[in-house]
Enzyme design. Sequence first.
Site, PDB file in Angstrom:
ATOM      1  N   HIS A  32       2.527   7.373   1.007  1.00 52.50           N
ATOM      2  CA  HIS A  32       2.053   7.383  -0.380  1.00 52.50           C
ATOM      3  C   HIS A  32       3.178   7.711  -1.367  1.00 52.50           C
ATOM      4  CE1 HIS A  32      -2.165   6.640   0.578  1.00 52.50           C
ATOM      5  NE2 HIS A  32      -1.953   7.400   1.646  1.00 52.50           N
ATOM      6  N   THR A  33       4.378   7.361  -0.980  1.00 52.62           N
ATOM      7  CA  THR A  33       5.507   7.509  -1.912  1.00 52.62           C
ATOM      8  C   THR A  33       5.896   6.165  -2.520  1.00 52.62           C
ATOM      9  OG1 THR A  33       6.849   7.418   0.089  1.00 52.62           O
ATOM     10  CG2 THR A  33       6.644   9.567  -0.964  1.00 52.62           C
ATOM     11  N   ASP A  34       5.532   5.046  -1.857  1.00 53.23           N
ATOM     12  CA  ASP A  34       6.070   3.761  -2.346  1.00 53.23           C
ATOM     13  C   ASP A  34       5.599   3.442  -3.765  1.00 53.23           C
ATOM     14  OD1 ASP A  34       3.486   3.078  -1.412  1.00 53.23           O
ATOM     15  OD2 ASP A  34       4.149   1.303  -0.305  1.00 53.23           O
ATOM     16  N   SER A  65      -9.011 -18.373  13.256  1.00 49.42           N
ATOM     17  CA  SER A  65      -8.392 -17.198  13.860  1.00 49.42           C
ATOM     18  C   SER A  65      -8.941 -16.981  15.268  1.00 49.42           C
ATOM     19  CB  SER A  65      -8.671 -15.948  13.025  1.00 49.42           C
ATOM     20  OG  SER A  65      -8.265 -14.812  13.770  1.00 49.42           O
ATOM     21  N   GLY A 120      -7.386  -2.958  10.462  1.00 49.89           N
ATOM     22  CA  GLY A 120      -7.800  -1.767   9.725  1.00 49.89           C
ATOM     23  C   GLY A 120      -7.415  -0.476  10.401  1.00 49.89           C
ATOM     24  N   GLY A 122      -4.273   0.864  10.181  1.00 51.78           N
ATOM     25  CA  GLY A 122      -3.103   1.452   9.521  1.00 51.78           C
ATOM     26  C   GLY A 122      -1.787   0.929  10.076  1.00 51.78           C
ATOM     27  N   SER A 124      -0.855  -2.241   9.399  1.00 53.99           N
ATOM     28  CA  SER A 124      -0.525  -3.340   8.481  1.00 53.99           C
ATOM     29  C   SER A 124      -0.871  -4.721   9.003  1.00 53.99           C
ATOM     30  CB  SER A 124       0.953  -3.305   8.091  1.00 53.99           C
ATOM     31  OG  SER A 124       1.205  -2.141   7.394  1.00 53.99           O
ATOM     32  N   GLU A 158      -2.204  -9.105  -2.446  1.00 54.93           N
ATOM     33  CA  GLU A 158      -3.079  -7.971  -2.137  1.00 54.93           C
ATOM     34  C   GLU A 158      -3.536  -7.266  -3.425  1.00 54.93           C
ATOM     35  OE1 GLU A 158      -2.709  -6.739   1.471  1.00 54.93           O
ATOM     36  OE2 GLU A 158      -4.068  -5.056   1.240  1.00 54.93           O
ATOM     37  N   ASP A 170       4.462  -2.098   3.309  1.00 56.81           N
ATOM     38  CA  ASP A 170       3.986  -2.808   4.499  1.00 56.81           C
ATOM     39  C   ASP A 170       4.546  -4.220   4.571  1.00 56.81           C
ATOM     40  OD1 ASP A 170       2.556  -0.506   4.513  1.00 56.81           O
ATOM     41  OD2 ASP A 170       0.604  -1.432   4.254  1.00 56.81           O
TER      42      ASP A 170
HETATM   43  C1  GLA Z   1      -0.826   1.479   2.705  1.00 57.20           C
HETATM   44  C2  GLA Z   1      -0.150   0.674   1.594  1.00 57.20           C
HETATM   45  C3  GLA Z   1       1.323   1.036   1.448  1.00 57.20           C
HETATM   46  C4  GLA Z   1       1.512   2.546   1.345  1.00 57.20           C
HETATM   47  C5  GLA Z   1       0.725   3.270   2.444  1.00 57.20           C
HETATM   48  C6  GLA Z   1       0.753   4.758   2.285  1.00 57.20           C
HETATM   49  O1  GLA Z   1      -0.308   1.121   3.953  1.00 57.20           O
HETATM   50  O2  GLA Z   1      -0.261  -0.708   1.835  1.00 57.20           O
HETATM   51  O3  GLA Z   1       1.874   0.373   0.329  1.00 57.20           O
HETATM   52  O4  GLA Z   1       1.164   3.015   0.073  1.00 57.20           O
HETATM   53  O5  GLA Z   1      -0.630   2.865   2.482  1.00 57.20           O
HETATM   54  O6  GLA Z   1       2.030   5.229   2.461  1.00 57.20           O
END
Ligand code: GLA
Length: 379
Positions: A32-34, A65, A120, A122, A124, A158, A170
């Site tokens: 959550h820094t991006d 798919s 889903g 995490g 990506s 997105e 991501d």
């Molecule tokens: C998701 C978002 C990223 C990033 C993370 C948290 O994966 O797609 O851009 O913000 O959450 O770090």
Amino acid sequence: MNTLSIYFEKIFGKETQLCCFAPGRVNLIGEHTDYNGGYVFPCAINMGIYCAAAKRNDNVLRFYSADFQNQGIIEYKSDDFNLKNCWADYPVSVINSLASFGYELPSGADFLFSGDLPNGAGLSSSAALEVVTGTILRELFSIPLTNQEIALIGQFAENRFIGVNCGIMDQFASAMGREGDAILLNANTLSYNYAPIGNAAIVIVNSGVKHSLASSAYNQRRRECEYAASELKIHSLCSVIPDEFESRKMLITDEICRKRAKHAVYENRRVIDAADALERGDLQTFGMLMNSSHTSLRDNYEVSCEELDFLAENAQRMPGVYGARMTGGGFGGCTVNLMKQDAVDNFISDIKSLYENRFGIRAEIYSVSAANGAEICGM
Ligand code: GLA
């Protein structure tokens, strides 16, 4: 011919022209820094999404798919690229985004996707789907785009069409990964360095938990950060260092927004320290920073959950483990665990049985390595 091409022929009754692959990613630290203008430290992983495709003579787009076979072939006509609330919205959003950037497709095409990334969780899967689509379209239609531009188009898709206000991490990792390396990315300037991970093992534990409100909670966190930044009269939270933050934090009137800001500011510092530690080969320090990252995501950012806390806290105590934390946006999904190679087997069996005993869930575990970003693959 590879199995994907054979499958493509079975579904679409014609030959594949091209196959591409885009990886998922695991973020080692910098959560959550991006979108707060800070650093992230992800790597692309050797799991991802393959796509086989061939052009058509008309303007129809057809998607299939292997992972959602029950949905059959999903078709969009060029005069109606409206989303249908299904997985194919991701590739269609990339096509819509390309059009927004001035690249209209000269014809339709057929696409077959197949992957080994859990959805889903995490890791990506959405970004990999966007990036593999951008890559195969570039190759099929000779669109002049770099991998970095494909990442930006995926993020645009997105944000604009899917409605998740994600940052760039991501898509960037999926497009720009390099085998053996993590990517230290400055999400503000998009400058980046590759950093060899060396001998440490990366093990991902999937909690199996998914929260349906994850995307709205994500957007909410982002708004809280923007609000905190506006009260500090700065453009983005990661433009301040912890000392400055401490002296000015009371300007943030809302206590929740102050906690969110605290996470972003200190997490950014942790990424820089972690990159230094990795360069020195100091994996103990790297791991401690991962552990602190988890604590802050749990207490300040409040994006963890009971299952992830259990997995991270138990892993942190296991022999040979340098560090463990939730990875990705949160609200379920996976933990990332950095450890000695010879600790992997015991770790896997111990964490599995602890988790199953406590929650009755059989966790899936992936022992991954840092991989290349999107590329064409053999047919
Ligand atoms: C998701 C978002 C990223 C990033 C993370 C948290 O994966 O797609 O851009 O913000 O959450 O770090």
